[in-house]
Enzyme design. Structure first.
Site, PDB file in Angstrom:
ATOM      1  N   CYS A 118       0.815  -1.224   0.000  1.00  0.00           N
ATOM      2  CA  CYS A 118       0.000   0.000   0.000  1.00  0.00           C
ATOM      3  C   CYS A 118       0.850   1.276   0.000  1.00  0.00           C
ATOM      4  O   CYS A 118       0.354   2.349  -0.356  1.00  0.00           O
ATOM      5  CB  CYS A 118      -0.949   0.001   1.196  1.00  0.00           C
TER       6      CYS A 118
ATOM      7  N   ASN B 235      -9.907  -0.415  -0.836  1.00  0.00           N
ATOM      8  CA  ASN B 235      -8.454  -0.355  -0.701  1.00  0.00           C
ATOM      9  C   ASN B 235      -7.835  -0.909  -1.979  1.00  0.00           C
ATOM     10  O   ASN B 235      -7.853  -2.117  -2.216  1.00  0.00           O
ATOM     11  CB  ASN B 235      -8.013  -1.156   0.521  1.00  0.00           C
TER      12      ASN B 235
ATOM     13  N   HIS C  48      -3.547   7.155   1.907  1.00  0.00           N
ATOM     14  CA  HIS C  48      -3.891   5.820   1.421  1.00  0.00           C
ATOM     15  C   HIS C  48      -5.315   5.513   1.855  1.00  0.00           C
ATOM     16  O   HIS C  48      -5.704   5.754   3.000  1.00  0.00           O
ATOM     17  CB  HIS C  48      -2.915   4.797   2.005  1.00  0.00           C
TER      18      HIS C  48
END
Length: 318
Positions: free
Chosen positions: A113, A275, A245
């Protein structure tokens, strides 16, 4: 002094939308359960035969158009991804070929990520050192390929997509600094426990100890924000936009609170994208640029936390 400045942005999402209600048909969950814990309402899922490079190419072409640069002017290609098309060659090389770029360096970055933040920091350093004039930096993922769709603790979280930026040499400050970290001691908190060397197979599913990851993310990002501001002797009020993020709305809100920022100063796409790992920050950044919220001259803080564990930030003046 040579600086690195974002010249253009782009993004791409697969056509298929999977809502929380869709997931509730196959696993024991509900829209209320997912939204209250994550903020996610829907996510995009790549179609059959649609690869990470397919998504990356669409986002890259959009970023090139926005920047006014030709593909032939790009002299560095970096793709941040956890879900490459092949073991090798890297997705950056596959993308390079599709764009008709021949000769310049092209490589992948794997920091899950935090991958896009790592990749953007690397591109900035190439430019500052004088070895690169125009870099294409892409975050692209097909996380749906490594999700266990029977595991409600993870399948509700992830989506597919790609975002890209073109970064160029400039006399004016653009990217102000980057701050990158990792600690492999926490590798098992968020992982895909399979691989070529360790397990003898290239496939596996995401496993996550969610509560521990949440606590680590909030604590670590809090320190990261303080580190980034201190590096420039900035006040919290100097940051115009937070582009975090997109993992969990509660983590995003905690970071905004640390900065003393209202949520209308935060670019949030987690509700629509889920995500998307390395793609989440460039997707959100492009969203903020294209809808006119992020304007030239605005100070933007990007920050991420992911498997590894990895975490990092990029501070830039757009």
């Amino acid at each position: 002094m040579t600086y690195a400045r974002v010249l253009g942005t782009g993004s791409f999402l697969p056509e298929r939308i999977v809502t929380n209600a869709d997931l509730a048909l196959t696993v024991d969950t509900s829209d209320e359960w997912i939204v209250s814990r994550t903020g996610i309402r829907e996510r995009r899922v790549a179609g059959v035969g649609e690869t990470t490079c397919d998504l990356a190419e669409r986002a890259a072409r959009q970023a090139l158009d926005a920047s006014g640069c030709l593909a032939s002017e790009i002299d560095l290609v970096i793709v941040a991804t956890t879900t490459p098309d092949r073991v090798f060659p890297g997705t950056a090389c596959l993308l390079q070929e599709r764009l008709g770029i021949h000769g310049p360096a092209a490589f992948d970055v794997q920091a899950v990520c935090t991958g896009f933040v790592y990749a953007l920091a690397i591109a900035e350093k190439f430019i500052r050192a004088g070895g690169t004039k125009r870099a294409l930096v892409v975050g692209a993922e097909t996380m749906s390929r490594i999700v266990d769709w029977n595991d409600r603790s993870t399948c509700v979280l992830f989506g597919d997509g790609a975002g890209a930026v073109v970064v160029g040499a400039s006399d004016e400050p653009g990217i102000l600094s980057s701050h990158l970290h990792a600690d492999g001691a926490y590798k098992d908190l968020l992982t895909v426990p399979a691989g070529i060397s360790e397990r003898g197979a290239a496939t596996g599913h995401i496993t996550m100890r969610g509560n521990e990851v949440f606590r680590m993310a909030v604590t670590t990002l809090d320190a990261l924000v303080a580190e980034t501001l201190a590096a420039h002797d900035l006040k919290q009020t100097d940051i115009r936009w937070l582009v975090p993020h997109q993992a969990n709305i509660r983590i995003i809100a905690a970071t905004a609170k640390r900065l003393g920022m209202a949520m209308d100063q935060v670019i949030v796409t987690v509700d629509r994208h889920g995500n998307t790992s390395a793609a989440s920050i460039p997707l959100a950044f492009d969203s903020g640029v294209r809808d006119g919220r992020i304007q030239r001259g605005d100070v933007v803080l990007m920050e991420a936390f992911g498997g590894g564990l990895t975490w990092g930030s990029v501070l830039l003046r757009y």
